[in-house]
Scaffold this active site. Sequence first.
Site, mmCIF file in Angstrom:
data_model
loop_
_atom_site.group_PDB
_atom_site.id
_atom_site.type_symbol
_atom_site.label_atom_id
_atom_site.label_comp_id
_atom_site.label_asym_id
_atom_site.label_seq_id
_atom_site.Cartn_x
_atom_site.Cartn_y
_atom_site.Cartn_z
ATOM 1 N N ARG A 25 0.836 -1.214 0.000
ATOM 2 C CA ARG A 25 0.000 0.000 0.000
ATOM 3 C C ARG A 25 0.858 1.246 0.000
ATOM 4 N NH1 ARG A 25 -3.425 0.140 4.823
ATOM 5 N NH2 ARG A 25 -1.685 -0.975 5.708
ATOM 6 N N ASN A 43 -6.421 -2.534 2.536
ATOM 7 C CA ASN A 43 -6.474 -3.984 2.668
ATOM 8 C C ASN A 43 -7.921 -4.452 2.714
ATOM 9 O OD1 ASN A 43 -3.689 -4.258 2.808
ATOM 10 N ND2 ASN A 43 -3.642 -4.239 5.028
#
Length: 96
Positions: A25, A43
Amino acid sequence: MTTSNDSAVRLNMWVAGHVQSVGFRWWTRCRALELGLVGSARNLPDGRVAVVAEGDRRSCEALRDAVRGGGTPGRVDEVVEQWSHARGGLRGFVEA
């Protein structure tokens, strides 16, 4: 959706593989900011990462290609993408 390369678009990607707890990320956020995109990477409970990016089509395509390109943290096995018109209302690029 407009097919012009300069039109603002939204790219939704669902990225599968070993992409959680490996800096994926953060890496995606850095690439998106370099490309001038806004959006998020978060997520999902099933182990995938959902990426939303808005900006010009060329920059969104560059982010998609980077995610698929093999230089990411972890391992990307599959990327499912969905394109639409930009909706606006996003600021910066966040890790959610």
